[in-house]
Every structure is written in structure tokens, then in C-alpha cells.
Design an enzyme around this catalytic site. Structure first.
Site, PDB file in Angstrom:
ATOM      1  N   ASN A  86      15.659   7.991 -14.842  1.00  0.00           N
ATOM      2  CA  ASN A  86      16.554   7.076 -15.557  1.00  0.00           C
ATOM      3  C   ASN A  86      16.354   7.242 -17.055  1.00  0.00           C
ATOM      4  O   ASN A  86      15.261   7.552 -17.524  1.00  0.00           O
ATOM      5  CB  ASN A  86      16.252   5.625 -15.174  1.00  0.00           C
ATOM      6  CG  ASN A  86      17.311   4.687 -15.715  1.00  0.00           C
ATOM      7  OD1 ASN A  86      18.457   4.734 -15.274  1.00  0.00           O
ATOM      8  ND2 ASN A  86      16.953   3.857 -16.677  1.00  0.00           N
ATOM      9  N   TYR A  92      15.652   0.934 -24.641  1.00  0.00           N
ATOM     10  CA  TYR A  92      14.930  -0.334 -24.677  1.00  0.00           C
ATOM     11  C   TYR A  92      14.066  -0.306 -25.933  1.00  0.00           C
ATOM     12  O   TYR A  92      13.204   0.573 -26.070  1.00  0.00           O
ATOM     13  CB  TYR A  92      14.032  -0.488 -23.447  1.00  0.00           C
ATOM     14  CG  TYR A  92      14.647  -0.052 -22.114  1.00  0.00           C
ATOM     15  CD1 TYR A  92      15.730  -0.738 -21.563  1.00  0.00           C
ATOM     16  CD2 TYR A  92      14.126   1.045 -21.418  1.00  0.00           C
ATOM     17  CE1 TYR A  92      16.278  -0.337 -20.337  1.00  0.00           C
ATOM     18  CE2 TYR A  92      14.663   1.443 -20.191  1.00  0.00           C
ATOM     19  CZ  TYR A  92      15.734   0.754 -19.668  1.00  0.00           C
ATOM     20  OH  TYR A  92      16.267   1.152 -18.466  1.00  0.00           O
ATOM     21  N   TRP A 124      12.175  -3.453 -21.748  1.00  0.00           N
ATOM     22  CA  TRP A 124      13.194  -3.336 -20.710  1.00  0.00           C
ATOM     23  C   TRP A 124      13.355  -4.696 -20.075  1.00  0.00           C
ATOM     24  O   TRP A 124      12.394  -5.314 -19.624  1.00  0.00           O
ATOM     25  CB  TRP A 124      12.910  -2.225 -19.709  1.00  0.00           C
ATOM     26  CG  TRP A 124      11.572  -2.180 -19.028  1.00  0.00           C
ATOM     27  CD1 TRP A 124      10.972  -3.174 -18.326  1.00  0.00           C
ATOM     28  CD2 TRP A 124      10.696  -1.040 -18.947  1.00  0.00           C
ATOM     29  NE1 TRP A 124       9.784  -2.742 -17.809  1.00  0.00           N
ATOM     30  CE2 TRP A 124       9.597  -1.442 -18.173  1.00  0.00           C
ATOM     31  CE3 TRP A 124      10.757   0.270 -19.422  1.00  0.00           C
ATOM     32  CZ2 TRP A 124       8.552  -0.569 -17.888  1.00  0.00           C
ATOM     33  CZ3 TRP A 124       9.722   1.118 -19.136  1.00  0.00           C
ATOM     34  CH2 TRP A 124       8.638   0.697 -18.382  1.00  0.00           C
ATOM     35  N   GLY A 184       0.920  -3.388  -1.560  1.00  0.00           N
ATOM     36  CA  GLY A 184       0.964  -3.135  -0.124  1.00  0.00           C
ATOM     37  C   GLY A 184       2.120  -3.853   0.545  1.00  0.00           C
ATOM     38  O   GLY A 184       2.005  -4.327   1.673  1.00  0.00           O
ATOM     39  N   GLU A 237      21.373   9.430 -15.906  1.00  0.00           N
ATOM     40  CA  GLU A 237      22.110   9.499 -17.168  1.00  0.00           C
ATOM     41  C   GLU A 237      22.190  10.935 -17.690  1.00  0.00           C
ATOM     42  O   GLU A 237      23.099  11.262 -18.450  1.00  0.00           O
ATOM     43  CB  GLU A 237      21.473   8.588 -18.222  1.00  0.00           C
ATOM     44  CG  GLU A 237      21.826   7.109 -18.084  1.00  0.00           C
ATOM     45  CD  GLU A 237      20.988   6.361 -17.071  1.00  0.00           C
ATOM     46  OE1 GLU A 237      20.093   6.981 -16.451  1.00  0.00           O
ATOM     47  OE2 GLU A 237      21.232   5.149 -16.884  1.00  0.00           O
ATOM     48  N   ASP A 246      18.761  -9.634 -33.454  1.00  0.00           N
ATOM     49  CA  ASP A 246      19.480  -8.897 -32.418  1.00  0.00           C
ATOM     50  C   ASP A 246      20.983  -8.820 -32.671  1.00  0.00           C
ATOM     51  O   ASP A 246      21.494  -9.409 -33.609  1.00  0.00           O
ATOM     52  CB  ASP A 246      19.178  -9.525 -31.050  1.00  0.00           C
ATOM     53  CG  ASP A 246      18.767  -8.471 -30.046  1.00  0.00           C
ATOM     54  OD1 ASP A 246      19.477  -7.454 -29.953  1.00  0.00           O
ATOM     55  OD2 ASP A 246      17.735  -8.662 -29.366  1.00  0.00           O
TER      56      ASP A 246
HETATM   57  C1  LIG Z   1      20.944  -0.273 -29.958  1.00  0.00           C
HETATM   58  C2  LIG Z   1      20.706  -0.787 -28.567  1.00  0.00           C
HETATM   59  C3  LIG Z   1      19.516  -1.420 -28.262  1.00  0.00           C
HETATM   60  C4  LIG Z   1      19.266  -1.897 -26.981  1.00  0.00           C
HETATM   61  N1  LIG Z   1      18.071  -2.517 -26.721  1.00  0.00           N
HETATM   62  C5  LIG Z   1      17.804  -2.938 -25.475  1.00  0.00           C
HETATM   63  C6  LIG Z   1      16.542  -3.522 -25.173  1.00  0.00           C
HETATM   64  O1  LIG Z   1      15.697  -3.686 -26.038  1.00  0.00           O
HETATM   65  N2  LIG Z   1      16.307  -3.914 -23.884  1.00  0.00           N
HETATM   66  C7  LIG Z   1      17.221  -3.752 -22.894  1.00  0.00           C
HETATM   67  O2  LIG Z   1      16.944  -4.089 -21.750  1.00  0.00           O
HETATM   68  N3  LIG Z   1      18.450  -3.223 -23.158  1.00  0.00           N
HETATM   69  C8  LIG Z   1      18.751  -2.804 -24.426  1.00  0.00           C
HETATM   70  N4  LIG Z   1      19.961  -2.239 -24.696  1.00  0.00           N
HETATM   71  C9  LIG Z   1      20.954  -2.111 -23.629  1.00  0.00           C
HETATM   72  C10 LIG Z   1      20.575  -1.020 -22.651  1.00  0.00           C
HETATM   73  O3  LIG Z   1      20.338   0.178 -23.315  1.00  0.00           O
HETATM   74  C11 LIG Z   1      21.648  -0.842 -21.605  1.00  0.00           C
HETATM   75  O4  LIG Z   1      21.702  -2.021 -20.844  1.00  0.00           O
HETATM   76  C12 LIG Z   1      21.424   0.355 -20.684  1.00  0.00           C
HETATM   77  O5  LIG Z   1      22.479   0.438 -19.765  1.00  0.00           O
HETATM   78  C13 LIG Z   1      20.118   0.253 -19.939  1.00  0.00           C
HETATM   79  O6  LIG Z   1      19.949   1.379 -19.126  1.00  0.00           O
HETATM   80  P1  LIG Z   1      19.664   1.203 -17.575  1.00  0.00           P
HETATM   81  O7  LIG Z   1      20.942   0.670 -16.979  1.00  0.00           O
HETATM   82  O8  LIG Z   1      19.370   2.587 -17.129  1.00  0.00           O
HETATM   83  O9  LIG Z   1      18.538   0.271 -17.439  1.00  0.00           O
HETATM   84  C14 LIG Z   1      20.240  -1.763 -25.983  1.00  0.00           C
HETATM   85  C15 LIG Z   1      21.440  -1.133 -26.294  1.00  0.00           C
HETATM   86  C16 LIG Z   1      21.683  -0.646 -27.567  1.00  0.00           C
HETATM   87  C17 LIG Z   1      22.987   0.015 -27.877  1.00  0.00           C
HETATM   88 MN   LIG Z   2      20.352   3.827 -15.693  1.00  0.00          MN
END
Ligand SMILES: Cc1cc2nc3c(=O)[nH]c(=O)nc-3n(C[C@H](O)[C@H](O)[C@H](O)COP(=O)(O)O)c2cc1C
Ligand SMILES: [Mn+2]
Length: 520
Positions: free
Chosen positions: A176, A180, A194, A213, A267, A316
Site C-alpha cells: 500500500n 500520512y 495513519w 493469537g 497504488e 490542517d
Molecule cells: C497533503 C495530504 C496530507 C494527508 N495527511 C494524512 C494524514 O496525516 N493521515 C491520514 O490518514 N491521511 C492523510 N491524508 C489522506 C490520505 O493520504 C488518503 O486518505 C489516502 O487515500 C490514504 O491512503 P490509503 O487509502 O492507502 O490508506 C493526506 C492527504 C493529503 C493530500
Molecule cells: Mn491504499
């Protein structure tokens, strides 16, 4: 042509007049953010917002370092990054693959070959080595070597803001990529933000479940001290999860890290599809993970399954600080980087900023995929000020009573669209991209008590108003015209429009009239 790395992308931006090099000294602490924020909110000669991408070349305390920011920060640049003039081109390519029918005979199979050949290019390739290995530091490495930003005055510290974080699903082996943010605690330790609904958090939970477990099916690995976890603090099993982070990749890989791809889809494949060429990966030095070969900087390390630490606050993209909370901790074991690495960053804050354009690209690219589950969907708009999760306006082709509510529930069940705090559903004759049209029709057409649907469920971790962190209420507004079959039997007025004959008459006189009236 896809960009192979950040440097080709920077060159392309420069050729397109979309990049400015900044020689004036700027401090990564607050100053870079203030400059970038002003640029984000500026307009060019044609009135387009976003300003240019910025390459800071004189960073206080980091002589010789360069920092790229605002690379996606305009509509034009975001499209340049994914190599299209209009997102509809990507939507059309997605549809082409979705429309594939099983071949009926030899000719059909023959016709399909070019598509299959193209699809073959999407899968990532592992290559023996790459530029990200030019410098390998297994000891004597420090995050202080990079101009990591503090964005806002009340931020908990410096944050790595554009990291492509890669983890592996222990069950399927799939990789993945997620973005984050990472708060720098010291030279070799960061936070790992995350959120609990994201894919990497599930990868961690899978490991906790295995280490426990199978003792518990429901584990909130990021339980706050206030509780919420089936496993009490002391009961959390020890164990590590490997993590690698790429900073400064080709723009499509960075963009792919933010797309809400289903967990089953890597991705790297999404990036390959968007680039029309595979992403080249290299193996990490100290962990069993792969990272893009041309990354500027790679951080390798692990997260302890039983360790949480206070993270934040952080200014944020809601325009407010997200509050301090407990998150996993990333321990670095190695840093590799290109010679003279370019540090890539972003800032988030009051919109519009760079992430707004990334979000719009996601909205456009995902529309055809949303239609797989919601075929009546005509268009959607997540206005920038709605900061993605607060407001989604959708138009539908309504065919049966109650359909608007079915659509709301479908959106709330669709991956990260579950976070949508307010959904407004309108008929297909409303242009959801025209907020004036939306406001006129929505507020005219609703009987609020009848047309508002509340529900409870998971909400975005960034929501500071919900009754509990991550859990709260959501609202749908059914602003479609109500039918007799929905209990509405009053006559419905026509929308006002002048008749064609009168329009033609006035059209014929308009030039003269406009002159007389002094209007354009
Ligand atoms: C600039 C930016 C910062 C981000 N920061 C976070 C973060 O700190 N934590 C988080 O969970 N998602 C964050 N996101 C959103 C995730 O990148 C997004 O939900 C992504 O789909 C997560 O990937 P996943 O679906 O593989 O978990 C951010 C997005 C952007 C554009
Ligand atoms: Mn993903």
C-alpha cells in the site's frame, strides 16, 4: 510522456512557466509556509488561482538544500502532473477498461489485444538499483539533514508533509501507498499519522491480531487513553511492522499516495495506469519493502505494534488545527537518497491550497468508478471550502421513490466517502458545479423536516465538532423534486424561462440596446 522522477517534473514545470526558483533566504520554520500560503492564494494575469510551484534554494540552516512546494497547486499543474488536458481523458480510459466485454470470437480477441498490451504496462517493475541508492546511510543519519517544515505557529513541531508511506499487507502481501504526515520527534524518530480507517492502520491491526493469537477480532491499535480498545494497553502484543517512506517521487506516484484506492488495489498499479508506464521499484536496504527507484529520499524503518505517542497539534486542511492524539511511532533504520536530494513538501491550511487541486483530480477521476456502485450518478462536486469530507453535492437521474436516500447511503458506504458529513442530492437538471444554481434549487425545493436524513457512523479524524473523535452524525439533504409516490401531491411550479420568440426579438435589438444602456 510520463515523468521518470521529480527532476524531470521540475524541468517540465519550468518549461511550462509553472515554476519559480526562490533565492531569497527563507526559514523552513514558518516562513516557507507563509510565503507558500500567499502564493497559493494569489492569482495570475488571467485570474487563475494557485500561483506557481516554488523551488526554495536558500533555506535558513540548510545551505545547499532545495525544497519543492506547491507542485500540484493549480488546476493546470495538477493536470500536467497526470499528463492530461482534461480529467475526462482519464475517465474515458477507465471506462474503456470497464467496458471490456468477454470476447465472443477470434476477431473480438484480436480487437482486445491492444488494450491488454496497454494494461500490461501498468504493473510495477522491480529493478536492481536506482538513483535513490546514490547515498546509503545505515548509521550517522539524521532527519535534521532535510529542511523539514514547521507550517503553523501552534504545530507540535516539524512535520514531513508529503511522504509516500508504504507498508505491506501481511495476509495478501500487497503493498500500500498512503500519504500520512510524520511529525519529527528527533533525528531518527517520527510520528506516523495513519488514521485508524486507513489501509496502513489495517495492516498494523492485522499484525496485532496475528500476534495476539487471534485473541481479538476487534482491535483499535490507536486507542486513546480514554479507552475504545478491546485490548488493554498492557495486553498489546509486542512486534514490529516494517515501513518505508519515499519523499520526492515522480508526481504521479505522489498523487497515487492520496487516492482512495480500494485496499485490494496497489497504488503502484494506479500510478502505472495514470502514467501509462510502469513504476520502477527497488528493494529497501533494511526492510522487506520496495520504493520507487528514482525517489529523492527514502526513509526505512519500523513501527512497534505496542507503541503510541502523542502527535500534533497540526494546522490542517480544515483551516483549523487537528488536535493532539495518540499515533504510532516510526523508528528509522536507514536513509538512502539521491545526491543533493530535493526535499518535497506541501502545506495544508485554510483553502484553497495545493491539496484542493489534488482533491479535485480525485473527484473527477473517481466519478466513473463511483458510478459502478451508483449508476444513477450524473455528477458530483465537493466544493473546496467543504474540505472534501464536509460537503458533497451529487446529481442523480431519479427513477423511483426514495432514490435520493439510497444514493446517500451508497455514498456513506463507499470507501473514504464514508466520511462525508453532508450530502446534498439534486435532480440531474441541476448543475452541481454551479453553486448558485445549487443554492437556488436546493433551498427552494426542500421541506427541511421531511427531506433531511440523519445517520450515525465513522467521521473523519480531523472533524473537531463530532460528539466523539472518529464517530458522529452525518446529514443528507434530499433536494430532488418529490413525487406523488413519495407522498407529495401538490402541484409543482415550472422553472421560469423566457419564450424563444421574445428572446429572438430582443437578441436582434441587443447590440443597440447594450450601447444605449452601457452594458456589455
Ligand atoms: C497533503 C495530504 C496530507 C494527508 N495527511 C494524512 C494524514 O496525516 N493521515 C491520514 O490518514 N491521511 C492523510 N491524508 C489522506 C490520505 O493520504 C488518503 O486518505 C489516502 O487515500 C490514504 O491512503 P490509503 O487509502 O492507502 O490508506 C493526506 C492527504 C493529503 C493530500
Ligand atoms: Mn491504499
Amino acid at each position: 510522456m510520463p515523468y521518470d522522477d521529480l527532476r524531470q517534473w521540475i524541468a517540465a514545470l519550468e518549461r511550462a512557466g509553472e515554476l519559480k526558483r526562490i533565492q531569497t533566504e527563507a526559514d523552513p520554520i514558518l516562513e516557507v509556509a507563509e510565503i507558500t500560503d500567499r502564493v497559493s492564494k494569489s492569482r495570475d494575469a488571467k485570474g487563475n488561482p494557485g500561483g506557481p510551484a516554488l523551488l526554495f534554494q536558500n533555506l535558513k540552516g540548510h545551505a545547499g538544500s532545495q525544497l519543492l512546494i506547491n507542485q500540484f497547486g493549480s488546476d493546470a499543474r495538477m493536470k500536467l502532473a497526470v499528463g492530461v488536458g482534461a480529467y475526462a481523458e482519464i475517465a474515458a480510459r477507465i471506462r474503456m477498461f470497464m467496458d471490456m466485454k468477454s470476447p465472443q470470437g477470434f476477431l473480438d480477441k484480436l480487437k482486445m489485444l491492444p488494450l491488454l498490451t496497454e494494461a500490461g504496462k501498468f504493473f510495477p517493475r522491480t529493478v536492481p538499483t536506482g538513483p535513490c541508492k546514490e547515498v546509503i546511510k545505515r548509521d550517522n543519519f539524521s532527519l535534521n539533514d532535510f529542511p523539514v517544515l514547521q507550517c503553523w505557529p501552534k504545530d507540535g513541531g516539524r512535520f514531513i508533509t508529503l511522504p509516500c508511506v508504504t507498508t505491506r499487507d501481511p495476509k495478501s502481501g500487497k503493498r500500500n501507498l498512503g500519504m500520512y504526515r510524520m511529525q519529527v520527534y528527533d533525528e531518527r524518530t517520527t510520528g506516523m499519522h495513519w488514521q485508524r480507517q486507513k489501509v496502513a492502520a489495517e495492516h498494523a491491526r492485522e499484525r496485532v491480531r496475528a500476534a495476539a493469537g487471534g485473541k481479538s477480532a476487534a482491535v483499535d491499535i490507536m486507542a486513546r487513553s480514554s479507552g475504545g480498545s478491546v485490548l488493554a494497553e498492557g495486553d498489546r502484543p509486542a512486534g514490529k511492522m516494517e515501513v518505508a517512506v519515499a519523499i520526492g517521487t515522480d508526481p504521479v506516484v505522489t498523487f497515487a499516495s492520496i487516492v482512495p484506492a480500494p485496499p485490494e488495489i496497489e497504488e503502484y498499479l494506479v500510478a502505472g495506469f495514470l502514467r501509462g508506464a510502469p513504476v520502477d521499484l527497488v528493494k529497501c536496504e533494511t526492510v522487506d519493502l520496495d520504493v520507487p527507484a528514482t525517489s529523492e529520499i527514502v526513509l526505512e524503518g519500523y513501527v512497534n505494534l505496542d507503541e503510541l505517542r502523542s502527535e500534533g497539534p497540526f494546522g490542517d486542511h480544515t483551516g483549523f488545527y487537528s488536535l493532539e492524539d495518540l499515533y504510532p511511532v516510526f523508528h528509522l533504520t536507514c536513509i538512502t537518497h539521491r545526491k543533493d536530494p530535493i526535499y518535497a513538501a506541501t502545506i495544508v491550511g485554510k483553502p484553497p491550497q495545493e491539496d484542493a487541486y489534488m482533491g479535485k483530480a480525485v473527484e473527477r477521476i473517481f466519478l466513473p468508478l463511483m458510478r459502478l456502485n451508483i449508476p444513477e450518478l450524473v455528477d458530483i462536486n465537493m466544493p473546496i471550502e467543504g474540505v472534501f469530507h464536509n460537503l458533497m453535492i451529487v446529481s442523480i437521474r431519479k427513477s423511483y421513490p426514495g432514490q435520493a436516500r439510497k444514493v446517500m447511503n451508497a455514498v456513506w458506504s463507499l470507501g473514504q466517502a464514508m466520511f462525508t458529513k453532508c450530502i446534498v442530492v439534486v435532480d440531474e437538471d441541476v448543475d452541481v458545479q454551479n453553486l448558485g444554481d445549487v443554492a437556488l434549487k436546493v433551498f427552494n425545493h426542500i421541506d427541511p423536516e421531511r427531506d433531511i436524513q440523519f445517520t450515525l457512523g465513522p467521521v473523519d479524524s480531523l472533524d473537531h465538532a463530532s460528539r466523539l473523535p472518529d464517530f458522529g452524525s452525518k446529514m443528507g439533504i434530499d433536494a430532488t423534486r418529490k413525487w406523488a409516490s413519495e407522498g407529495f401531491t401538490r402541484p409543482w411550479p415550472d422553472e421560469i424561462a423566457m419564450d424563444a420568440k421574445t428572446k429572438a426579438l430582443v437578441d436582434a435589438k441587443w447590440n443597440a440596446l447594450a450601447k444605449e444602456l452601457g452594458i456589455g
